[in-house]
Design an enzyme around this catalytic site. Structure first.
Site, PDB file in Angstrom:
ATOM      1  N   GLY A  13       9.297 -25.631 -21.464  1.00 34.82           N
ATOM      2  CA  GLY A  13      10.566 -25.652 -22.187  1.00 34.82           C
ATOM      3  C   GLY A  13      11.214 -27.015 -22.120  1.00 34.82           C
ATOM      4  O   GLY A  13      12.424 -27.132 -21.905  1.00 34.82           O
ATOM      5  N   THR A  37       6.482 -29.294 -22.538  1.00 40.24           N
ATOM      6  CA  THR A  37       5.880 -28.240 -23.340  1.00 40.24           C
ATOM      7  C   THR A  37       6.913 -27.546 -24.216  1.00 40.24           C
ATOM      8  O   THR A  37       8.109 -27.510 -23.913  1.00 40.24           O
ATOM      9  CB  THR A  37       5.181 -27.176 -22.464  1.00 40.24           C
ATOM     10  OG1 THR A  37       6.157 -26.233 -21.989  1.00 40.24           O
ATOM     11  CG2 THR A  37       4.449 -27.807 -21.300  1.00 40.24           C
ATOM     12  N   SER A 130      18.803 -18.358 -11.833  1.00 46.18           N
ATOM     13  CA  SER A 130      20.139 -18.225 -12.411  1.00 46.18           C
ATOM     14  C   SER A 130      21.053 -17.635 -11.352  1.00 46.18           C
ATOM     15  O   SER A 130      20.586 -16.971 -10.415  1.00 46.18           O
ATOM     16  CB  SER A 130      20.088 -17.302 -13.633  1.00 46.18           C
ATOM     17  OG  SER A 130      21.395 -16.930 -14.048  1.00 46.18           O
ATOM     18  N   TYR A 141      18.030  -9.412 -18.345  1.00 48.94           N
ATOM     19  CA  TYR A 141      17.993 -10.828 -17.963  1.00 48.94           C
ATOM     20  C   TYR A 141      18.236 -10.970 -16.462  1.00 48.94           C
ATOM     21  O   TYR A 141      17.486 -11.658 -15.759  1.00 48.94           O
ATOM     22  CB  TYR A 141      19.034 -11.619 -18.748  1.00 48.94           C
ATOM     23  CG  TYR A 141      19.062 -13.091 -18.387  1.00 48.94           C
ATOM     24  CD1 TYR A 141      18.080 -13.952 -18.867  1.00 48.94           C
ATOM     25  CD2 TYR A 141      20.059 -13.608 -17.568  1.00 48.94           C
ATOM     26  CE1 TYR A 141      18.093 -15.301 -18.539  1.00 48.94           C
ATOM     27  CE2 TYR A 141      20.085 -14.958 -17.234  1.00 48.94           C
ATOM     28  CZ  TYR A 141      19.104 -15.798 -17.722  1.00 48.94           C
ATOM     29  OH  TYR A 141      19.113 -17.131 -17.384  1.00 48.94           O
ATOM     30  N   ALA A 143      17.801  -8.770 -14.152  1.00 50.22           N
ATOM     31  CA  ALA A 143      16.681  -8.180 -13.415  1.00 50.22           C
ATOM     32  C   ALA A 143      15.473  -9.116 -13.405  1.00 50.22           C
ATOM     33  O   ALA A 143      14.795  -9.266 -12.382  1.00 50.22           O
ATOM     34  CB  ALA A 143      16.304  -6.833 -14.009  1.00 50.22           C
TER      35      ALA A 143
END
Length: 233
Positions: A13, A37, A130, A141, A143
């Protein structure tokens, strides 16, 4: 501790947001080569980066990337999605989308690149988590980020004897496309990237990149009502 100067790094990313800032910061610190990438490598704009097509949920794509980037010494798992699917109301496929990218993506890249890093004399893995790894406010998200936090902790133990350090990066709101519609204080991608790279170089187990992450982490030892006041409202 892992030196960034002279290293070869792969950033998943790497075309925007935190990933783009990481690519820029790596070159500023003297990285010899940085693979950035993206699903579409044409979106990678850094003039010195090596664009590399990668879909982290596709084992064949991950294997091809590991074959092409056989000189990597540092892996940064930054690619992620935020579906935020409700466990009770959303299609199960939406829940799986968060897990496929945020949990299985880093798992696939780690399995592919650990032998590469090991052959190259050891190095480091950074996984981007996060603040929501620690508080379940965003359905699938949260989890998926909790799961990758646990994965990172396990990999750290597995890889220490193999000469590979592992750092987990936790952060709240960052000024990227993913949070464009959220009205709240946000960290800059550049500041988060700088702290993450400091963590790699110092061998930190975790980097808590903002006050929100530090506050939530400190509350994990408290009663659940501290993190979830809704339970006693």
């Amino acid at each position: 501790m892992t030196a960034i100067e002279g290293s070869v790094v792969l950033v998943t990313g790497g075309s925007r947001g935190i990933g783009k800032a990481l690519v820029e910061g790596l070159f500023e610190r003297g990285a010899k080569k940085v693979y950035a990438t993206a699903r579409d490598p044409r979106t990678v704009t850094h003039p010195r980066a090596v664009p590399l097509a990668l879909e982290v949920t596709d084992p064949a794509s991950v294997a091809a990337a590991a074959e092409q980037a056989g000189d990597v010494t540092i892996l940064i798992n930054n690619a992620g999605v935020s579906v935020n699917a409700s466990f009770l109301e959303a299609p199960v496929e939406d829940v799986r989308r968060d897990f496929e990218t945020n949990f299985y993506g880093p798992l696939l890249t780690a399995r592919a690149f650990v032998p590469v890093i090991e052959r190259n004399g050891g190095g480091h893995i950074l996984n981007v988590h996060s603040v929501l790894s620690w508080i379940g406010l965003a359905g699938s998200y949260s989890a998926s980020k909790a799961a990758v936090w646990s994965q990172t902790n396990s990999l750290r133990l597995d890889l220490k004897p193999r000469g590979i350090g592992v750092t987990g990066l936790h952060v709240g709101y960052v000024d990227t496309d993913m949070t464009a519609k959220i009205d709240a204080p946000k960290a800059s991608p550049e500041d988060v990237a700088s702290q993450a790279l400091d963590g790699i170089e110092s061998g930190a187990f975790e980097v808590l990149a903002d006050d929100l992450s530090r506050q939530v982490k400190s509350g994990l030892s408290a009663d659940l009502s501290v993190l979830y006041p809704q339970l006693v409202a």
